[in-house]
Design a protein around this motif. Structure first.
Motif, PDB file in Angstrom:
ATOM      1  N   PHE A 182     -14.613   2.812   7.639  1.00 46.66           N
ATOM      2  CA  PHE A 182     -14.606   3.826   6.582  1.00 46.66           C
ATOM      3  C   PHE A 182     -13.266   4.561   6.510  1.00 46.66           C
ATOM      4  N   PHE A 183     -12.536   4.599   7.634  1.00 42.58           N
ATOM      5  CA  PHE A 183     -11.219   5.211   7.622  1.00 42.58           C
ATOM      6  C   PHE A 183     -10.236   4.412   6.768  1.00 42.58           C
ATOM      7  N   ILE A 184     -10.557   3.172   6.479  1.00 39.39           N
ATOM      8  CA  ILE A 184      -9.711   2.367   5.592  1.00 39.39           C
ATOM      9  C   ILE A 184      -9.466   3.096   4.275  1.00 39.39           C
ATOM     10  N   LEU A 185     -10.494   3.795   3.809  1.00 35.96           N
ATOM     11  CA  LEU A 185     -10.402   4.426   2.494  1.00 35.96           C
ATOM     12  C   LEU A 185      -9.481   5.647   2.490  1.00 35.96           C
ATOM     13  N   THR A 186      -9.176   6.217   3.647  1.00 38.00           N
ATOM     14  CA  THR A 186      -8.346   7.415   3.660  1.00 38.00           C
ATOM     15  C   THR A 186      -6.931   7.145   3.182  1.00 38.00           C
ATOM     16  N   THR A 187      -6.422   5.942   3.431  1.00 39.48           N
ATOM     17  CA  THR A 187      -5.062   5.621   2.997  1.00 39.48           C
ATOM     18  C   THR A 187      -4.996   4.411   2.068  1.00 39.48           C
ATOM     19  N   TRP A 188      -6.149   3.816   1.762  1.00 39.25           N
ATOM     20  CA  TRP A 188      -6.148   2.646   0.885  1.00 39.25           C
ATOM     21  C   TRP A 188      -7.053   2.804  -0.328  1.00 39.25           C
ATOM     22  N   GLY A 189      -7.823   3.863  -0.413  1.00 37.54           N
ATOM     23  CA  GLY A 189      -8.777   4.018  -1.503  1.00 37.54           C
ATOM     24  C   GLY A 189      -8.382   5.081  -2.492  1.00 37.54           C
ATOM     25  N   ILE A 205      -3.617  -8.942   8.204  1.00 34.44           N
ATOM     26  CA  ILE A 205      -3.838  -8.388   6.863  1.00 34.44           C
ATOM     27  C   ILE A 205      -3.775  -6.875   6.833  1.00 34.44           C
ATOM     28  N   VAL A 206      -4.355  -6.216   7.834  1.00 32.36           N
ATOM     29  CA  VAL A 206      -4.572  -4.769   7.764  1.00 32.36           C
ATOM     30  C   VAL A 206      -3.423  -3.991   8.382  1.00 32.36           C
ATOM     31  N   PHE A 207      -2.949  -2.999   7.631  1.00 33.63           N
ATOM     32  CA  PHE A 207      -1.984  -2.009   8.126  1.00 33.63           C
ATOM     33  C   PHE A 207      -2.537  -0.631   7.789  1.00 33.63           C
ATOM     34  N   ASP A 208      -1.978   0.377   8.453  1.00 34.39           N
ATOM     35  CA  ASP A 208      -2.552   1.710   8.341  1.00 34.39           C
ATOM     36  C   ASP A 208      -2.435   2.316   6.949  1.00 34.39           C
ATOM     37  N   SER A 209      -1.403   1.985   6.219  1.00 39.80           N
ATOM     38  CA  SER A 209      -1.238   2.539   4.879  1.00 39.80           C
ATOM     39  C   SER A 209      -0.305   1.652   4.063  1.00 39.80           C
ATOM     40  N   PRO A 210      -0.274   1.810   2.736  1.00 41.42           N
ATOM     41  CA  PRO A 210       0.655   1.033   1.903  1.00 41.42           C
ATOM     42  C   PRO A 210       2.118   1.277   2.247  1.00 41.42           C
ATOM     43  N   LEU A 211       2.432   2.415   2.861  1.00 44.20           N
ATOM     44  CA  LEU A 211       3.816   2.747   3.189  1.00 44.20           C
ATOM     45  C   LEU A 211       4.430   1.784   4.193  1.00 44.20           C
ATOM     46  N   HIS A 220       2.929  -1.475   4.875  1.00 45.24           N
ATOM     47  CA  HIS A 220       2.474  -2.858   4.694  1.00 45.24           C
ATOM     48  C   HIS A 220       3.635  -3.719   4.219  1.00 45.24           C
ATOM     49  N   PRO A 221       3.909  -4.840   4.894  1.00 46.14           N
ATOM     50  CA  PRO A 221       5.096  -5.633   4.557  1.00 46.14           C
ATOM     51  C   PRO A 221       4.977  -6.500   3.310  1.00 46.14           C
ATOM     52  N   SER A 222       3.755  -6.779   2.837  1.00 41.30           N
ATOM     53  CA  SER A 222       3.614  -7.742   1.743  1.00 41.30           C
ATOM     54  C   SER A 222       2.833  -7.195   0.546  1.00 41.30           C
ATOM     55  N   ILE A 223       2.647  -5.888   0.456  1.00 35.30           N
ATOM     56  CA  ILE A 223       1.935  -5.331  -0.685  1.00 35.30           C
ATOM     57  C   ILE A 223       2.824  -5.380  -1.924  1.00 35.30           C
ATOM     58  N   HIS A 224       2.222  -5.583  -3.075  1.00 32.16           N
ATOM     59  CA  HIS A 224       2.966  -5.609  -4.338  1.00 32.16           C
ATOM     60  C   HIS A 224       3.537  -4.205  -4.614  1.00 32.16           C
ATOM     61  N   PRO A 225       4.792  -4.128  -5.055  1.00 25.73           N
ATOM     62  CA  PRO A 225       5.408  -2.801  -5.273  1.00 25.73           C
ATOM     63  C   PRO A 225       4.625  -1.919  -6.247  1.00 25.73           C
ATOM     64  N   LYS A 226       4.087  -2.509  -7.314  1.00 28.39           N
ATOM     65  CA  LYS A 226       3.339  -1.713  -8.284  1.00 28.39           C
ATOM     66  C   LYS A 226       2.056  -1.151  -7.673  1.00 28.39           C
ATOM     67  N   GLU A 227       1.378  -1.961  -6.886  1.00 24.25           N
ATOM     68  CA  GLU A 227       0.154  -1.488  -6.224  1.00 24.25           C
ATOM     69  C   GLU A 227       0.496  -0.416  -5.198  1.00 24.25           C
ATOM     70  N   LYS A 228       1.563  -0.597  -4.487  1.00 26.68           N
ATOM     71  CA  LYS A 228       1.999   0.401  -3.506  1.00 26.68           C
ATOM     72  C   LYS A 228       2.292   1.728  -4.195  1.00 26.68           C
ATOM     73  N   GLU A 229       2.995   1.649  -5.302  1.00 27.80           N
ATOM     74  CA  GLU A 229       3.322   2.863  -6.045  1.00 27.80           C
ATOM     75  C   GLU A 229       2.074   3.554  -6.570  1.00 27.80           C
ATOM     76  N   TYR A 230       1.112   2.765  -7.042  1.00 26.21           N
ATOM     77  CA  TYR A 230      -0.139   3.327  -7.578  1.00 26.21           C
ATOM     78  C   TYR A 230      -0.938   4.042  -6.490  1.00 26.21           C
ATOM     79  N   ILE A 231      -1.086   3.423  -5.318  1.00 27.40           N
ATOM     80  CA  ILE A 231      -1.886   4.021  -4.236  1.00 27.40           C
ATOM     81  C   ILE A 231      -1.198   5.269  -3.699  1.00 27.40           C
ATOM     82  N   ILE A 232       0.104   5.197  -3.512  1.00 27.89           N
ATOM     83  CA  ILE A 232       0.846   6.341  -2.989  1.00 27.89           C
ATOM     84  C   ILE A 232       0.750   7.531  -3.937  1.00 27.89           C
ATOM     85  N   ALA A 233       0.877   7.250  -5.242  1.00 27.16           N
ATOM     86  CA  ALA A 233       0.806   8.337  -6.223  1.00 27.16           C
ATOM     87  C   ALA A 233      -0.587   8.943  -6.294  1.00 27.16           C
TER      88      ALA A 233
END
Length: 314
Positions: A207-214, A274-280, A282-295
């Motif tokens: 459930f902690f996955i959602l704190t930085t990925w949801g 596959i799993v990293f603590d946050s999009p910040l 993660h080495p292979s996340i798409h830049p647009k998705e990273k920007e969306y989650i961070i924002a």
């Protein structure tokens, strides 16, 4: 005002990194509940229920004041070594009179035991119902007290460095279940308590996955995906455990623990890839998705949430 349709969320969901990570949470939840309930399935095949019933009947007869030479009880060792069928058990369990050693047909009080014996396959362990209850409940002895500790470890070290090791240890303990049962039911009891501690520390991580990925607008959907792993585990474990009890390797029921333990080990490998603590980070996340989650979550290198997940290990 920018609408949801105008927000670029990156790749579609089947290519999205956040959905891949949530899917790992789904299978992680599935594995946790399988490790939790596999003994409940296997114990049906592990225990010699006929011997347990006969022992209980003998104790009841003693309490009721019936003399010892009135009832001949087949011992557990005789059942296991001679491998008596229900039919032979029915013929061997006899009553003898006090005056002459004349065999009579089994009394009506033994009939339920014989009827049940003809409809089930008995295992090798003569564990009383009290011992079975202790073994089945042992996991929660370790699970309940360590729930708070599990949550603390997530915030202290992050999900990647906490859930992975916990799930790995859970796999090893599951693989050792067969050996523990061969040694003693009390060794198995201790092992199940330890297994409960890994459950307590691994489950919060799902459930902690959602704190930085949801993202907030998707948390309900992502949470339902993760939690449904609980129900998916029941869909898997019931039919598979039944088949493994009858046709599995290593004598049937031990294969339940070997298969579930190996499946969890495979999950651990995928977790680290596959799993990293946050999009910040993660080495292979798409830049647009990273920007969306961070924002959407307001994640920054200087944010309090980021400092929690990346506090140096001392």
């Amino acid at each position: 005002m920018e609408t949801e349709q105008a927000i670029d969320k990156g790749p579609p969901w089947w290519k999205s990194m956040r959905y891949r990570i949530v899917l790992m949470g789904f299978f992680g939840m599935t594995n946790i509940f399988i490790q939790r309930s596999n003994l409940s399935m296997a114990i049906v095949c592990m225990v010699n229920h006929t011997a347990v019933d006969l022992t209980a009947h003998q104790q009841l007869s003693s309490l009721e004041g019936i003399s010892k030479n009135q009832t001949r009880i087949i011992s557990y060792e005789a059942l296991r070594n001679a491998n008596l069928s229900a039919e032979s058990l029915n013929k061997t369990s006899i009553l003898e009179s006090d005056d002459a050693k004349t065999p009579y047909s089994t009394s009506s009080c033994n009939a339920p035991i014989q009827a049940n014996a003809m409809n089930r396959e008995d295992g090798e362990y003569n564990w009383s119902k009290d011992m079975q209850g202790l073994l089945l409940g042992a996991l929660y002895w370790g699970y309940v007290p360590l729930q708070i500790l599990g949550g603390y470890l997530m915030t202290r070290f992050g999900i990647r460095r906490t859930v992975g090791p916990c799930m790995f240890v859970m796999s090893i303990l599951t693989l050792l279940t067969h050996a523990a049962a061969l040694i003693s039911p009390w060794v198995l009891f201790v092992l199940r308590i330890l297994l409960g501690t890994t459950n307590a520390m691994g489950m919060p991580g799902m459930f902690f996955i959602l704190t930085t990925w949801g993202p907030p607008e998707e948390k309900g959907r992502l949470l339902s995906i993760i939690f449904s792993g609980n129900f998916f585990s029941n869909v898997l474990i019931f039919p598979i455990a039944g088949l493994l009890c009858s046709y599995g390797f290593a004598g049937g029921w031990p294969s339940i623990f070997y298969v579930s333990g190996i499946a969890n080990l495979i999950w651990c490998v995928f977790w680290y890839f596959i799993v990293f603590d946050s999009p910040l980070t993660h080495p292979s996340i798409h830049p647009k998705e990273k920007e969306y989650i961070i924002a959407s979550l307001n994640l920054t290198a200087k944010s309090s949430a980021e400092r929690v997940f990346y506090r140096p290990i001392i």
